[in-house]
Structure formats: C-alpha cells, structure tokens
Scaffold this active site. Structure first.
Site, PDB file in Angstrom:
ATOM      1  N   TYR A  50      35.763  13.807  20.246  1.00 40.02           N
ATOM      2  CA  TYR A  50      36.976  13.916  21.061  1.00 40.02           C
ATOM      3  C   TYR A  50      37.469  12.542  21.503  1.00 40.02           C
ATOM      4  CZ  TYR A  50      40.112  15.740  24.695  1.00 40.02           C
ATOM      5  OH  TYR A  50      41.208  16.042  25.458  1.00 40.02           O
ATOM      6  N   ALA A  93      36.907   9.614  20.141  1.00 39.25           N
ATOM      7  CA  ALA A  93      37.422   8.868  18.993  1.00 39.25           C
ATOM      8  C   ALA A  93      38.831   9.332  18.631  1.00 39.25           C
ATOM      9  CB  ALA A  93      36.490   9.028  17.800  1.00 39.25           C
ATOM     10  N   SER A  94      39.051  10.636  18.655  1.00 39.68           N
ATOM     11  CA  SER A  94      40.369  11.163  18.297  1.00 39.68           C
ATOM     12  C   SER A  94      41.428  10.753  19.307  1.00 39.68           C
ATOM     13  CB  SER A  94      40.323  12.693  18.180  1.00 39.68           C
ATOM     14  OG  SER A  94      40.168  13.321  19.449  1.00 39.68           O
ATOM     15  N   LYS A  95      41.073  10.750  20.585  1.00 33.89           N
ATOM     16  CA  LYS A  95      42.053  10.430  21.618  1.00 33.89           C
ATOM     17  C   LYS A  95      42.317   8.930  21.723  1.00 33.89           C
ATOM     18  CE  LYS A  95      43.114  14.589  22.854  1.00 33.89           C
ATOM     19  NZ  LYS A  95      44.461  15.115  22.543  1.00 33.89           N
TER      20      LYS A  95
END
Length: 252
Positions: free
Chosen positions: A162, A164-166
């Site tokens: 999460y 890393a994605s944000k």
C-alpha cells in the site's frame, strides 16, 4: 477552473471518499462520470446524485487497459468532453513483509498480495490518468488530475504494498504536472490520514479511542474534508504538482 458544467470522472465512486467527492463536486455544478466495479452500488449512487446534476455510471475494471480505453471513450461520447479526473479507487491487503520465529522465516508477503494492491492503486491510476489526459487534449479542454494518495506513502508497518503504491501516485502527480502543463492540464495529489469510514465505524470503542489519540487534533478526519480539498485543487488554477496532506497532523 470553475466547476459549473465541467465534466468530472471519479474512480471508486460508489462509496466512501468517492461518493463524498462526487456529492461535493455535484453541489458545485459539475457533471459526473462515476466509475466503479460494483454495478449495484454505482447505480444507487448515480440515482441519489441525479437530483443534483447530470450523472452517468461506468462499471469497468481500472486495471484492464482495454476496459479503461473503452470506458473513457464512452465518457467522451456521452458528455462530449472531460475536464477532471479524480483517481480515488484503491484497495488494502495488509501484511508484514516477513514473519519469523527462532531465526526461521515462517511467512512472507506473497507476490500476489503485493501485486494486487499495486495493480489497483498504481497501475489503475496510471491507466486512468493517461486516458483522461488524452481525452482532455483531444477535446481541447483544460484539465485537472487529482490522485488520492495516503499518509502511508511515507512507509508504514504492515503496508509494504500500500505504501509503495501511494508513494507512486504522488510521484506520478509531480511528473504529470511538469509533462502536461503545456496542454493546459494540471496535476496534484491528496494524502489523507485516518478518515472516518464504514470500517472505522465498526471498530471496538477502545481501539477507536486509541486511534483518535494518535491524531494531534484528537479526532478522525471526515470524508467531506478530503472532498473539499479536492474541490480547492480543481478551482485554484495555480495549484500544480503538489501533495496536500489532510491528516490532522499525524504525520509531522
């Protein structure tokens, strides 16, 4: 950009933050193209908002390139233009990177667990951002892309995927701000902290109290507070390439 009669696409629009943002922007006079996988919930939200503005629902998978290309094509066909995209859709599949006992690794975050979150939160935002920008350019419209990040983008225990994605969507926002300005398209991000949702409402009172104590302002954020920030970004033409932290001071 004044929102009246502008066309706004919102992903993950069938509940939570997405629905709050849709309501806020509808009240400002925007027309809405609402995107979500949940057809039933999407239809209910569209029916509720139809008393405020022109609204259409589009049920497609933002991780599927062909679906995204077709979906944004339908939006342009229906409305004739696109002015704003809010990349809000996201998922959580939390877990520790590794678990170990007595010097032996007993569990790992699976590749599937990592990739599922990256696919929706990052790849989905990329695909929708690309197609939205293309639609804005081809219909010769000024545009704004707002990516919904998170306070977790700084890194958080149990959220490798999460976080890393944000972090990635913030980096895309900055890059797009520089790339797309020549086309009259701005880009920015919003990083909410702990927001009151259906999930937090179902927490045990003592757990909720502990969470609230972690926030310097002493409470959880409200979805409308995030929505009003998105509205500000859209309406202020000098906002570009920045991330707005709506977190009550939890990340200082």
């Amino acid at each position: 950009m004044q929102l009246k009669d502008k066309v706004v696409a919102i992903t993950g629009a069938a509940g939570g933050l997405g629905q709050a943002m849709a309501t806020e922007l509808a009240n400002a006079g925007a027309k809405l193209a609402l995107i979500d996988l949940d057809q039933d919930k999407l239809e209910r939200v569209c029916a509720d908002l139809s008393v405020l503005t022109e609204v259409q629902g589009y049920a497609f998978d933002i991780t599927d390139e062909e679906d995204v290309i077709a979906g944004f094509g339908y939006i342009v066909e229906d409305f004739g233009q696109l002015n704003v995209l809010v990349n809000n859709a996201g998922i959580l599949v939390d877990g520790m990177l590794l678990k170990a006992k007595d010097g032996k690794v007993t569990e790992r975050m699976s590749f599937e667990q990592f990739q599922a979150v990256i696919n929706v939160n990052l790849t989905g935002s990329f695909l929708c951002g690309r197609e939205a920008a293309a639609a804005m350019i081809e219909t010769q419209q000024q545009g704004v892309i707002v990516n919904i990040s998170s306070v977790a983008r700084a890194g958080n225990v149990g959220q490798t995927n999460y976080a890393a994605s944000k972090a990635g969507v913030v980096a895309m926002s900055t890059g797009w701000a520089k790339e797309l300005a020549r086309f009259g398209i701005r880009s920015a991000a919003v990083a909410p902290g702990v927001i009151a949702t259906e999930m937090t409402a179902g927490m045990k009172p003592e757990a909720l109290a502990r969470m609230e104590q972690m926030v310097p302002v002493g409470r959880l954020g409200e979805a409308q507070e995030v929505a009003s920030t998105v509205k500000f970004i859209i309406e202020n033409d000098y906002v570009n390439g920045r991330v707005f932290e709506i977190d009550g001071g939890i990340r200082l």
